[in-house]
Write a protein that holds these residues in place. Structure first.
Motif, PDB file in Angstrom:
ATOM      1  N   GLU A 106       0.842  -1.321   0.200  1.00 46.83           N
ATOM      2  CA  GLU A 106       0.072  -0.111  -0.012  1.00 46.83           C
ATOM      3  C   GLU A 106       0.729   1.234  -0.043  1.00 46.83           C
ATOM      4  OE1 GLU A 106      -3.803   1.823   2.098  1.00 46.83           O
ATOM      5  OE2 GLU A 106      -2.675   0.219   3.165  1.00 46.83           O
ATOM      6  N   PRO A 107       0.688   2.171  -0.984  1.00 49.78           N
ATOM      7  CA  PRO A 107       1.260   3.438  -0.869  1.00 49.78           C
ATOM      8  C   PRO A 107       0.763   4.406   0.194  1.00 49.78           C
ATOM      9  CG  PRO A 107      -0.352   3.511  -2.672  1.00 49.78           C
ATOM     10  CD  PRO A 107      -0.280   1.907  -2.095  1.00 49.78           C
ATOM     11  N   VAL A 108       1.584   4.910   0.905  1.00 50.09           N
ATOM     12  CA  VAL A 108       1.406   5.737   1.961  1.00 50.09           C
ATOM     13  C   VAL A 108       1.843   7.054   2.021  1.00 50.09           C
ATOM     14  CG1 VAL A 108       1.277   5.937   4.665  1.00 50.09           C
ATOM     15  CG2 VAL A 108       0.489   3.804   3.654  1.00 50.09           C
ATOM     16  N   ILE A 109       1.290   8.156   2.379  1.00 54.98           N
ATOM     17  CA  ILE A 109       1.686   9.435   2.563  1.00 54.98           C
ATOM     18  C   ILE A 109       1.694  10.098   4.191  1.00 54.98           C
ATOM     19  CG2 ILE A 109       1.474  10.342   0.274  1.00 54.98           C
ATOM     20  CD1 ILE A 109      -0.779  12.176   1.169  1.00 54.98           C
ATOM     21  N   ILE A 110       2.997  10.233   4.515  1.00 53.75           N
ATOM     22  CA  ILE A 110       3.141  10.801   6.019  1.00 53.75           C
ATOM     23  C   ILE A 110       3.201  12.191   5.721  1.00 53.75           C
ATOM     24  CG2 ILE A 110       4.648  10.606   8.077  1.00 53.75           C
ATOM     25  CD1 ILE A 110       3.438   8.071   7.242  1.00 53.75           C
ATOM     26  N   GLY A 128      -7.825   2.825  -6.783  1.00 56.30           N
ATOM     27  CA  GLY A 128      -7.096   1.638  -7.317  1.00 56.30           C
ATOM     28  C   GLY A 128      -5.857   2.413  -7.878  1.00 56.30           C
ATOM     29  N   GLU A 129      -5.857   3.765  -8.013  1.00 58.91           N
ATOM     30  CA  GLU A 129      -4.594   4.500  -8.629  1.00 58.91           C
ATOM     31  C   GLU A 129      -3.678   4.851  -7.350  1.00 58.91           C
ATOM     32  OE1 GLU A 129      -3.664   7.820 -11.861  1.00 58.91           O
ATOM     33  OE2 GLU A 129      -5.972   7.496 -11.028  1.00 58.91           O
ATOM     34  N   THR A 130      -2.378   4.862  -7.681  1.00 61.45           N
ATOM     35  CA  THR A 130      -1.516   5.381  -6.525  1.00 61.45           C
ATOM     36  C   THR A 130      -1.068   7.008  -7.063  1.00 61.45           C
ATOM     37  OG1 THR A 130      -0.403   3.366  -6.193  1.00 61.45           O
ATOM     38  CG2 THR A 130       0.929   5.262  -5.599  1.00 61.45           C
ATOM     39  N   LEU A 131      -1.257   7.729  -6.241  1.00 61.63           N
ATOM     40  CA  LEU A 131      -0.841   9.248  -6.254  1.00 61.63           C
ATOM     41  C   LEU A 131       0.298   9.300  -5.566  1.00 61.63           C
ATOM     42  CD1 LEU A 131      -4.277  11.124  -6.104  1.00 61.63           C
ATOM     43  CD2 LEU A 131      -3.042  10.258  -8.130  1.00 61.63           C
ATOM     44  N   GLN A 132       1.165  10.304  -5.858  1.00 58.47           N
ATOM     45  CA  GLN A 132       2.367  10.755  -5.350  1.00 58.47           C
ATOM     46  C   GLN A 132       2.065  12.452  -4.965  1.00 58.47           C
ATOM     47  OE1 GLN A 132       6.209  10.479  -6.757  1.00 58.47           O
ATOM     48  NE2 GLN A 132       6.449   8.819  -5.514  1.00 58.47           N
ATOM     49  N   PHE A 133       2.410  12.778  -3.837  1.00 63.05           N
ATOM     50  CA  PHE A 133       2.264  14.146  -3.288  1.00 63.05           C
ATOM     51  C   PHE A 133       3.296  15.140  -3.028  1.00 63.05           C
ATOM     52  CE2 PHE A 133      -1.560  11.567  -2.360  1.00 63.05           C
ATOM     53  CZ  PHE A 133      -2.441  12.562  -2.671  1.00 63.05           C
ATOM     54  N   GLY A 134       3.047  16.290  -3.233  1.00 61.99           N
ATOM     55  CA  GLY A 134       4.167  17.356  -3.044  1.00 61.99           C
ATOM     56  C   GLY A 134       3.657  18.397  -2.131  1.00 61.99           C
ATOM     57  N   VAL A 135       4.494  19.448  -1.729  1.00 60.88           N
ATOM     58  CA  VAL A 135       4.188  20.323  -0.938  1.00 60.88           C
ATOM     59  C   VAL A 135       3.844  21.756  -1.952  1.00 60.88           C
ATOM     60  CG1 VAL A 135       4.730  21.949   0.837  1.00 60.88           C
ATOM     61  CG2 VAL A 135       5.614  19.837   0.876  1.00 60.88           C
ATOM     62  N   SER A 136       2.679  22.214  -1.858  1.00 59.97           N
ATOM     63  CA  SER A 136       2.256  23.357  -2.973  1.00 59.97           C
ATOM     64  C   SER A 136       2.933  24.735  -2.490  1.00 59.97           C
ATOM     65  CB  SER A 136       0.647  23.360  -2.719  1.00 59.97           C
ATOM     66  OG  SER A 136       0.285  24.000  -1.680  1.00 59.97           O
ATOM     67  N   LEU A 145      -1.302  22.757   2.377  1.00 57.77           N
ATOM     68  CA  LEU A 145      -2.122  22.297   1.303  1.00 57.77           C
ATOM     69  C   LEU A 145      -1.200  21.443   0.389  1.00 57.77           C
ATOM     70  CD1 LEU A 145      -4.471  25.399  -0.075  1.00 57.77           C
ATOM     71  CD2 LEU A 145      -5.117  23.049   1.027  1.00 57.77           C
ATOM     72  N   LEU A 146      -1.511  20.306   0.462  1.00 53.66           N
ATOM     73  CA  LEU A 146      -0.789  19.124  -0.490  1.00 53.66           C
ATOM     74  C   LEU A 146      -1.153  19.116  -1.887  1.00 53.66           C
ATOM     75  CD1 LEU A 146      -1.459  16.022   1.440  1.00 53.66           C
ATOM     76  CD2 LEU A 146       0.153  17.875   2.275  1.00 53.66           C
ATOM     77  N   TYR A 147      -0.330  18.633  -2.924  1.00 50.11           N
ATOM     78  CA  TYR A 147      -0.939  18.600  -4.122  1.00 50.11           C
ATOM     79  C   TYR A 147      -0.443  17.214  -4.902  1.00 50.11           C
ATOM     80  CZ  TYR A 147       3.545  19.257  -6.680  1.00 50.11           C
ATOM     81  OH  TYR A 147       5.013  19.014  -7.152  1.00 50.11           O
ATOM     82  N   ASP A 148      -1.401  16.624  -5.537  1.00 49.80           N
ATOM     83  CA  ASP A 148      -1.088  15.420  -6.206  1.00 49.80           C
ATOM     84  C   ASP A 148      -0.386  15.898  -7.797  1.00 49.80           C
ATOM     85  OD1 ASP A 148      -2.894  14.488  -8.592  1.00 49.80           O
ATOM     86  OD2 ASP A 148      -4.261  15.440  -6.963  1.00 49.80           O
ATOM     87  N   ARG A 149       0.585  15.007  -8.111  1.00 50.91           N
ATOM     88  CA  ARG A 149       1.424  15.434  -8.962  1.00 50.91           C
ATOM     89  C   ARG A 149       0.889  14.873 -10.580  1.00 50.91           C
ATOM     90  NH1 ARG A 149       6.816  13.203  -5.919  1.00 50.91           N
ATOM     91  NH2 ARG A 149       7.137  15.370  -4.918  1.00 50.91           N
ATOM     92  N   LYS A 150      -0.416  14.190 -10.288  1.00 55.86           N
ATOM     93  CA  LYS A 150      -0.855  13.917 -11.646  1.00 55.86           C
ATOM     94  C   LYS A 150      -2.061  14.839 -11.947  1.00 55.86           C
ATOM     95  CE  LYS A 150      -3.916  10.266 -13.903  1.00 55.86           C
ATOM     96  NZ  LYS A 150      -4.444   8.806 -13.609  1.00 55.86           N
ATOM     97  N   THR A 151      -2.849  15.232 -11.089  1.00 54.13           N
ATOM     98  CA  THR A 151      -3.838  16.420 -11.522  1.00 54.13           C
ATOM     99  C   THR A 151      -3.742  17.724 -11.090  1.00 54.13           C
ATOM    100  OG1 THR A 151      -5.271  16.075  -9.445  1.00 54.13           O
ATOM    101  CG2 THR A 151      -5.433  14.217 -11.227  1.00 54.13           C
ATOM    102  N   GLN A 152      -2.499  17.964 -10.155  1.00 53.34           N
ATOM    103  CA  GLN A 152      -2.225  19.133  -9.456  1.00 53.34           C
ATOM    104  C   GLN A 152      -3.413  19.526  -8.856  1.00 53.34           C
ATOM    105  OE1 GLN A 152       0.891  20.856 -10.545  1.00 53.34           O
ATOM    106  NE2 GLN A 152       1.229  18.730 -10.996  1.00 53.34           N
ATOM    107  N   SER A 153      -4.265  18.907  -8.317  1.00 50.02           N
ATOM    108  CA  SER A 153      -5.159  19.254  -7.381  1.00 50.02           C
ATOM    109  C   SER A 153      -4.339  19.488  -6.158  1.00 50.02           C
ATOM    110  CB  SER A 153      -6.382  18.018  -6.988  1.00 50.02           C
ATOM    111  OG  SER A 153      -6.887  17.796  -8.403  1.00 50.02           O
TER     112      SER A 153
END
Length: 323
Positions: A106-110, A128-136, A145-153
């Motif tokens: 399982e992918p996990v974000i701390i 069912g999809e793995t997202l990676q996150f960055g600091v916005s 506010l985090l952002y996901d690198r796939k959709t930039q949400s």
């Protein structure tokens, strides 16, 4: 009719004009009101640009025996999940705020927001999809506010859901992260792994960039609501059940340390095990399953949940829900 005016009316009738006219550039993100669950004027720059605070994407780990730099009182975020146990020193999290990791399959974000004192772990597997996150580089109610690198949400840490973009409204599954000290965590989990200081970045992990912030009454960025019942930086444990919220201040829990605390909230029964020495608490339901809670500063929890109930040592369940 002038061509420009004709184009204006056509766009208006097709619904395209508001998005074109009202889109705002906030930090490194372009957002329109229809793509946001929160008012755009309540999103603030925290100073660093997008990824100016770099997430750790390829974390390395040490054994407990090799983590000699940690002192017994060193604060850590700990997660025991899928039979895997890991500790993330806050001295490192202060500089990175996000670790993209895995526990088994399982992918996990701390995540950790120094401004709100809030540590939260989430499953990064969504539909069912793995997202990676960055600091916005952006904040809402002083919280990262985090952002996901796939959709930039953009995703609110303390709301545990996407607040802008294509993923707007999508919720994150919160995992039972523990905020405690190294001595307590190592005693309970002697085989724990420990996040290494070999992060790939040059940072002085012996220096706290937020020295003095926790004890001060100052809040660096705007918040929507405030409440003076407790010091703004009073540590609380926030519990959410069926859309209802309750805060358990450490000041109240510590008055009953050394015993299991029973509490009723939102029609459910909980057992709270609080340890005074480590100032850590874990919550369990009637079946003995650990319940995820969020440890944060009082001002932050209240800013997001002004309708929160508040636990008091001597209060009944009905009393503790008054505010």
């Amino acid at each position: 009719m002038p061509r420009l005016l004709s184009l204006y009316l056509t766009l208006f009738m097709l619904g395209g004009l508001p998005a074109l006219a009202l889109a705002e550039r906030i930090g490194d993100f372009t957002i329109t009101p229809d793509q946001s669950l929160i008012p755009l004027d309540e999103i603030h720059s925290g100073g660093p640009a997008k990824d100016g605070i770099p997430a750790i994407d390829q974390p390395r780990f040490l054994t407990a025996q090799a983590a000699g730099h940690l002192k017994p009182a060193s604060r850590i975020l700990g997660l025991h999940w899928h039979g895997v146990t890991k500790a993330y020193p806050i001295a490192i999290m202060n500089w990175h705020e996000i670790v993209n990791d895995r526990f088994g399959d399982e992918p996990v974000i701390i995540t950790y927001c120094p401004l709100c004192g809030s540590g939260v772990a989430f499953s990064a597997q969504i539909a069912g999809e793995t997202l990676q996150f960055g600091v916005s580089g952006l904040l809402y109610n002083s919280d990262v506010l985090l952002y996901d690198r796939k959709t930039q949400s953009l995703w609110s840490q303390l709301l545990a859901r996407a607040v802008t973009g294509k993923m707007k409204g999508t919720r994150l599954k919160i995992l039972p992260l523990v905020v405690t000290n190294w001595a307590q965590w190592r005693q309970q989990y002697p085989d724990t792994q420990v996040l290494s200081r070999e992060t790939g970045f040059l940072r002085d992990y012996d220096r706290d960039p937020y020295t003095g912030y926790e004890s001060s009454t100052g809040i660096y960025f705007p918040v929507k609501q405030r409440d003076s019942r407790y010091h703004p930086k009073e540590q609380i444990y926030g519990l959410t059940v069926a859309g209802q919220h309750k805060a358990y201040p450490v000041a109240e829990l510590s008055r009953r340390a050394g015993e299991e605390i029973k509490d009723q909230f939102a029609g459910r029964s909980f057992t709270i095990r609080y340890q005074r020495a480590s100032q850590s608490a874990r919550f369990y339901d009637q079946q003995g399953k650990e319940v995820p809670v969020i440890r944060a500063y009082w001002f932050a929890w209240y800013a997001f949940h002004p309708d929160t109930a508040v636990f008091s040592r001597d209060a009944t369940d009905a009393d503790s829900q008054r505010y």
